[in-house]
Enzyme design. Structure first.
Site, short mmCIF file in Angstrom:
data_model
loop_
_atom_site.label_atom_id
_atom_site.label_comp_id
_atom_site.label_asym_id
_atom_site.label_seq_id
_atom_site.Cartn_x
_atom_site.Cartn_y
_atom_site.Cartn_z
N GLU A 180 -13.98 -2.30 -1.31
CA GLU A 180 -14.13 -2.50 0.14
C GLU A 180 -15.45 -1.90 0.62
O GLU A 180 -15.83 -0.79 0.22
CB GLU A 180 -12.96 -1.85 0.91
CG GLU A 180 -13.16 -1.99 2.43
CD GLU A 180 -11.93 -1.68 3.27
OE1 GLU A 180 -10.88 -1.32 2.72
OE2 GLU A 180 -12.05 -1.81 4.51
N ASP A 185 0.83 -1.21 0.00
CA ASP A 185 0.00 0.00 0.00
C ASP A 185 0.86 1.26 0.00
O ASP A 185 1.85 1.34 0.76
CB ASP A 185 -0.85 0.05 1.28
CG ASP A 185 -2.26 -0.47 1.07
OD1 ASP A 185 -2.68 -0.64 -0.09
OD2 ASP A 185 -2.94 -0.71 2.09
N LYS A 240 -0.58 -0.38 -4.20
CA LYS A 240 -2.03 -0.11 -4.15
C LYS A 240 -2.24 1.31 -3.65
O LYS A 240 -1.50 1.77 -2.76
CB LYS A 240 -2.75 -1.11 -3.24
CG LYS A 240 -4.26 -0.84 -3.13
CD LYS A 240 -5.01 -2.02 -2.52
CE LYS A 240 -4.97 -2.09 -1.02
NZ LYS A 240 -5.52 -0.92 -0.31
N GLU A 250 -5.60 4.35 -2.86
CA GLU A 250 -7.04 4.54 -2.72
C GLU A 250 -7.51 5.70 -3.61
O GLU A 250 -6.80 6.69 -3.76
CB GLU A 250 -7.39 4.84 -1.26
CG GLU A 250 -7.11 3.66 -0.34
CD GLU A 250 -7.51 3.92 1.11
OE1 GLU A 250 -8.18 4.94 1.40
OE2 GLU A 250 -7.15 3.09 1.97
O1 KIV Z 1 -4.81 -1.93 4.33
C1 KIV Z 1 -5.40 -3.00 4.08
O2 KIV Z 1 -5.25 -4.01 4.76
C2 KIV Z 1 -6.31 -3.00 2.94
C3 KIV Z 1 -7.20 -4.18 2.77
C4 KIV Z 1 -8.24 -4.14 3.81
C5 KIV Z 1 -7.78 -4.27 1.41
O3 KIV Z 1 -6.34 -2.08 2.18
#
Ligand code: KIV
Length: 275
Positions: free
Chosen positions: A186, A88, A118, A120
């Site tokens: 989500e 992330d 990833k 958002e």
């Molecule tokens: O940070 C995380 O664990 C996530 C998942 C919940 C998809 O983004």
């Protein structure tokens, strides 16, 4: 001798090709030992910024710094062999500009060895996703309930009102057209998640969304019973919280009663005894 290093890991193109095929299995991982345990069973290990709350006791994902994601990303890469590892980008490391996003993503990929990041956001992030994808950064997007925006929107399930559906669908399309290879849905009502899944050509990964998504992800500590109050959609597959507590209590009783292994068994090394 070939200079090409072969990887046993699931690659981004092979992951993307799983659209509409056997469901994709995904879990979060933050440490090497946990990655080692999960790796044989999953397609994707996500080093989620949820580690801020789960591992570091933060109140939300907002305070998580980029350095922490890199540190845990390195651990998960060391512990895994075959899963695609995605890390992330935390709040504040990519929203300001596409250049800022590229700098952060490049650091994450170079310093951890992971294959993708990833972030958002829907249509508002499309420009950034395109900039990254055109420069060699595979991007997984994340829409619906976006924890990094909880100060603005709270933890609200997306799509309860039919009025929200067109803009969520437009977000999905914008992300796909920008070149994201997958998208996390989500906290989304199943009907909306199903519509997005059926209309997009990239895999959707659901969490609290719909069983019909192309795959599912959960926060591992939730399904292991390590979190006291997990979200209501989480099925617990183990009760490790209770097991750990019972083990610590049994250990405390042994210490207090001086019931302890003989020193010669410690570390499997025989102690040096006086002649
Ligand atoms: O940070 C995380 O664990 C996530 C998942 C919940 C998809 O983004």
């Amino acid at each position: 001798m070939s200079a090409v290093v072969k990887t046993k890991r699931l690659t981004v193109p092979r992951f993307r090709a799983r659209k509409g095929k056997t469901p994709i299995v995904a879990l979060t991982a933050y440490t090497a030992p946990m990655a080692r345990l999960l790796d044989p069973h999953v397609d994707l290990l996500l080093v989620g910024d949820s580690l801020g709350q789960v591992v570091h006791g933060m109140e939300s994902t907002v305070p998580v710094p980029l350095e922490l994601m890199i540190y845990h990303g390195q651990a998960v890469m060391r512990g895994s062999d075959t899963a695609l590892v995605v890390v992330d980008l935390p709040f504040g490391s990519y929203e300001e500009s596409r250049e800022q996003a590229f700098r952060s993503a490049a650091r994450v990929m170079k310093e951890t060895g992971c294959a993708a990041v990833k972030l958002e956001g829907g249509a508002v992030m499309a420009d950034t996703i395109r900039f990254l994808a055109e420069r060699g950064v595979p991007v997984m997007a994340h829409i619906g309930l976006m924890p990094q925006q909880q100060n603005l929107k709270g933890y609200k399930v997306a799509g309860r009102s039919a009025e929200e559906w067109p803009s969520a669908m437009a977000d999905g399309r914008a992300i796909e057209q920008a070149g994201a290879f997958a998208i996390v849905l989500e906290g989304m009502v199943p009907g909306l998640a199903d519509q997005i899944t059926s209309k997009l050509s990239i895999p959707t990964i659901g969490i609290g969304a719909s069983a019909n998504c192309d795959g599912q992800i959960l926060v591992t500590d939730d399904l292991l019973g390590l979190i006291e109050a997990p979200p209501s959609f989480v099925r617990r597959y183990a009760d490790l919280g209770a097991d750990i507590s019972a083990a610590a209590a049994a250990y405390a009783l042994d210490v207090q009663a001086r019931r302890f292994p003989a020193p010669e068994h410690t570390y499997g090394v025989r102690p040096v005894t006086a002649a």
